[in-house]
Scaffold this motif. Sequence first.
Motif, PDB file in Angstrom:
ATOM      1  N   HIS A 184       0.841  -1.200   0.000  1.00 49.54           N
ATOM      2  CA  HIS A 184       0.000   0.000   0.000  1.00 49.54           C
ATOM      3  C   HIS A 184       0.875   1.249   0.000  1.00 49.54           C
ATOM      4  N   HIS A 185       0.529   2.201  -0.848  1.00 47.44           N
ATOM      5  CA  HIS A 185       1.297   3.431  -0.967  1.00 47.44           C
ATOM      6  C   HIS A 185       0.457   4.603  -0.498  1.00 47.44           C
ATOM      7  N   ILE A 186       1.007   5.398   0.407  1.00 45.41           N
ATOM      8  CA  ILE A 186       0.297   6.580   0.889  1.00 45.41           C
ATOM      9  C   ILE A 186       0.407   7.673  -0.158  1.00 45.41           C
ATOM     10  N   LEU A 187      -0.731   8.160  -0.613  1.00 42.63           N
ATOM     11  CA  LEU A 187      -0.751   9.184  -1.644  1.00 42.63           C
ATOM     12  C   LEU A 187      -0.556  10.560  -1.024  1.00 42.63           C
ATOM     13  N   THR A 188       0.304  11.355  -1.643  1.00 44.24           N
ATOM     14  CA  THR A 188       0.452  12.760  -1.283  1.00 44.24           C
ATOM     15  C   THR A 188      -0.162  13.605  -2.385  1.00 44.24           C
ATOM     16  N   GLN A 189      -0.197  14.917  -2.172  1.00 43.43           N
ATOM     17  CA  GLN A 189      -0.766  15.804  -3.181  1.00 43.43           C
ATOM     18  C   GLN A 189      -0.091  15.607  -4.527  1.00 43.43           C
ATOM     19  N   GLY A 190       1.232  15.402  -4.535  1.00 40.68           N
ATOM     20  CA  GLY A 190       1.951  15.222  -5.790  1.00 40.68           C
ATOM     21  C   GLY A 190       1.693  13.883  -6.454  1.00 40.68           C
ATOM     22  N   ASP A 191       1.223  12.894  -5.676  1.00 37.90           N
ATOM     23  CA  ASP A 191       0.984  11.557  -6.231  1.00 37.90           C
ATOM     24  C   ASP A 191      -0.381  11.436  -6.905  1.00 37.90           C
ATOM     25  N   LEU A 192      -1.311  12.346  -6.609  1.00 35.38           N
ATOM     26  CA  LEU A 192      -2.678  12.186  -7.085  1.00 35.38           C
ATOM     27  C   LEU A 192      -2.788  12.156  -8.606  1.00 35.38           C
ATOM     28  N   PRO A 193      -2.094  13.055  -9.342  1.00 33.43           N
ATOM     29  CA  PRO A 193      -2.206  12.979 -10.806  1.00 33.43           C
ATOM     30  C   PRO A 193      -1.727  11.647 -11.359  1.00 33.43           C
ATOM     31  N   THR A 194      -0.603  11.146 -10.812  1.00 31.88           N
ATOM     32  CA  THR A 194      -0.074   9.878 -11.312  1.00 31.88           C
ATOM     33  C   THR A 194      -1.015   8.731 -10.996  1.00 31.88           C
ATOM     34  N   TYR A 195      -1.562   8.727  -9.786  1.00 34.02           N
ATOM     35  CA  TYR A 195      -2.502   7.658  -9.434  1.00 34.02           C
ATOM     36  C   TYR A 195      -3.696   7.661 -10.379  1.00 34.02           C
ATOM     37  N   LEU A 196      -4.226   8.846 -10.653  1.00 34.20           N
ATOM     38  CA  LEU A 196      -5.428   8.944 -11.476  1.00 34.20           C
ATOM     39  C   LEU A 196      -5.154   8.535 -12.920  1.00 34.20           C
ATOM     40  N   ALA A 245     -16.519   7.711  10.565  1.00 26.69           N
ATOM     41  CA  ALA A 245     -16.845   7.515  11.986  1.00 26.69           C
ATOM     42  C   ALA A 245     -15.584   7.510  12.833  1.00 26.69           C
ATOM     43  N   ASP A 246     -14.541   6.828  12.355  1.00 26.81           N
ATOM     44  CA  ASP A 246     -13.273   6.804  13.094  1.00 26.81           C
ATOM     45  C   ASP A 246     -12.666   8.196  13.191  1.00 26.81           C
ATOM     46  N   LEU A 247     -12.788   8.954  12.107  1.00 31.04           N
ATOM     47  CA  LEU A 247     -12.242  10.316  12.102  1.00 31.04           C
ATOM     48  C   LEU A 247     -12.926  11.178  13.158  1.00 31.04           C
ATOM     49  N   LYS A 248     -14.243  11.055  13.272  1.00 28.39           N
ATOM     50  CA  LYS A 248     -14.975  11.848  14.266  1.00 28.39           C
ATOM     51  C   LYS A 248     -14.513  11.512  15.674  1.00 28.39           C
ATOM     52  N   VAL A 249     -14.297  10.212  15.949  1.00 25.43           N
ATOM     53  CA  VAL A 249     -13.856   9.807  17.281  1.00 25.43           C
ATOM     54  C   VAL A 249     -12.454  10.337  17.567  1.00 25.43           C
ATOM     55  N   LYS A 250     -11.548  10.130  16.616  1.00 22.62           N
ATOM     56  CA  LYS A 250     -10.151  10.546  16.830  1.00 22.62           C
ATOM     57  C   LYS A 250     -10.021  12.066  16.913  1.00 22.62           C
ATOM     58  N   PRO A 284       0.662   9.935  15.518  1.00 20.99           N
ATOM     59  CA  PRO A 284      -0.204   8.860  15.017  1.00 20.99           C
ATOM     60  C   PRO A 284      -1.443   9.370  14.296  1.00 20.99           C
ATOM     61  N   LEU A 285      -2.007  10.503  14.752  1.00 22.79           N
ATOM     62  CA  LEU A 285      -3.193  11.048  14.093  1.00 22.79           C
ATOM     63  C   LEU A 285      -2.869  11.498  12.677  1.00 22.79           C
ATOM     64  N   VAL A 286      -1.723  12.166  12.514  1.00 22.31           N
ATOM     65  CA  VAL A 286      -1.327  12.611  11.173  1.00 22.31           C
ATOM     66  C   VAL A 286      -1.090  11.416  10.264  1.00 22.31           C
ATOM     67  N   ARG A 287      -0.420  10.380  10.775  1.00 20.69           N
ATOM     68  CA  ARG A 287      -0.190   9.184   9.952  1.00 20.69           C
ATOM     69  C   ARG A 287      -1.513   8.521   9.581  1.00 20.69           C
ATOM     70  N   TRP A 288      -2.436   8.461  10.540  1.00 21.06           N
ATOM     71  CA  TRP A 288      -3.748   7.875  10.260  1.00 21.06           C
ATOM     72  C   TRP A 288      -4.477   8.684   9.188  1.00 21.06           C
ATOM     73  N   LEU A 289      -4.391   9.998   9.272  1.00 18.04           N
ATOM     74  CA  LEU A 289      -5.035  10.851   8.283  1.00 18.04           C
ATOM     75  C   LEU A 289      -4.446  10.637   6.895  1.00 18.04           C
ATOM     76  N   LYS A 290      -3.129  10.510   6.818  1.00 15.32           N
ATOM     77  CA  LYS A 290      -2.490  10.293   5.518  1.00 15.32           C
ATOM     78  C   LYS A 290      -2.953   8.976   4.898  1.00 15.32           C
ATOM     79  N   VAL A 291      -2.942   7.931   5.699  1.00 11.19           N
ATOM     80  CA  VAL A 291      -3.353   6.615   5.184  1.00 11.19           C
ATOM     81  C   VAL A 291      -4.798   6.648   4.727  1.00 11.19           C
ATOM     82  N   ASN A 292      -5.671   7.224   5.540  1.00 11.69           N
ATOM     83  CA  ASN A 292      -7.088   7.185   5.217  1.00 11.69           C
ATOM     84  C   ASN A 292      -7.485   8.234   4.188  1.00 11.69           C
ATOM     85  N   PHE A 293      -6.681   9.280   4.045  1.00 13.65           N
ATOM     86  CA  PHE A 293      -6.891  10.159   2.892  1.00 13.65           C
ATOM     87  C   PHE A 293      -6.658   9.377   1.608  1.00 13.65           C
TER      88      PHE A 293
END
Length: 374
Positions: free
Chosen positions: A79-91, A123-128, A267-276
């Motif tokens: 699994h690869h975490i997408l960043t803003q720069g990765d979105l065009p390539t992924y698409l 739902a997880d985002l709201k809790v965290k 951990p919250l930032v890492r979770w956000l990156k993965v789930n973004f």
Amino acid sequence: MPTPTLPNPGIDSYADPGGGEPPPTPTSPVCDSAYSEHHGCWPCEHREHSDCEASHPSQPSSGRSSPRWDDDEEEDRPHHILTQGDLPTYLTRFQWDMAKYPIKQSLRNIADIISKQVGQIDADLKVKSSAYNALKGNLQNLEKKQTGSLLTRNLADLVKKEHFILDSEYLTTLLVIVPKSMFNDWNANYEKITNMIVPRSTQLIHQDNDYGLFSVTLFKKVVDEFKLHARERKFIVREFSYNEADLAAGKNEITKLVTDKKKQFGPLVRWLKVNFSECFCAWIHVKALRVFVESVLRYGLPVNFQAVVMVPARKSMKKLRDVLQQLYAHLDHSAQTHGQNAQDTAELAGLGFGQSEYFPYVFYKINIDMVEKA
């Protein structure tokens, strides 16, 4: 149908919309959009960026009512975490995720799988976020009490043990907030506020721009009377009891909150990156489903269309629109008309587009700029 020739209006990638003989099969496992129907893969991909997706009739198809996708080695890739720069390539190199969304399922089931996945993330985002924001709010409140006005701030870091009469059976020390303009009035009259005040017992402990913090020693039996008459003179008695254990606990609480905030932030930032990444991938899969469904609804069965990804240069957008309009205007004459009737036609068709966004081909614009511009 003869293959139309489309002048290149400054686009980064383009798939021939007119059909014709498909080019040779590529060696890459990723299908090029110019012959996506030839390989049965959709939606398709190009080289780098994406602004829109278009779907329109093309070559006669094999009559499949649902698409299939070739994922080859995708299931084995990490699994690869997408960043803003990765979105065009992924698409532009998009492939259907067979592991997450099996194509043997119905379109409804696939949509439900995506909905449940994104719903769980939400739902997880709201809790965290609630837990983190509550911690952050508590810390901010304590920090404000350390730096605010003398009327509200925590006095523990301003006073010292020598400012108080401790362990006395009859005497006690009070802390009084006095407006700066009334310092002289306080010094001249504090002994007269009530009886049984220790003479010359006041001391200026701290002052800010508006108030001063004074201590005064008096008999315990007149404390309530002193508070009443002090308030009448606009002197404010702060409730404070000097206890070294409580003061240490308060300082430890701030330290603990600061530590907890740092521990949760990473951990919250890492979770956000993965789930973004998860949400973005799910969103693009929904776009793929919409292209397929809208194309079937508009052009009917058997399946006879191709999906392409185009990345026009900003200055060439209008030219590309004009060329596509000329090529495919015959597919839907309502797109050529103007006025209320055309808008009603689009709404009755269930497409939900306004007149300005309705074209004779299926079109979806994808905004991949996820960073809000200042």
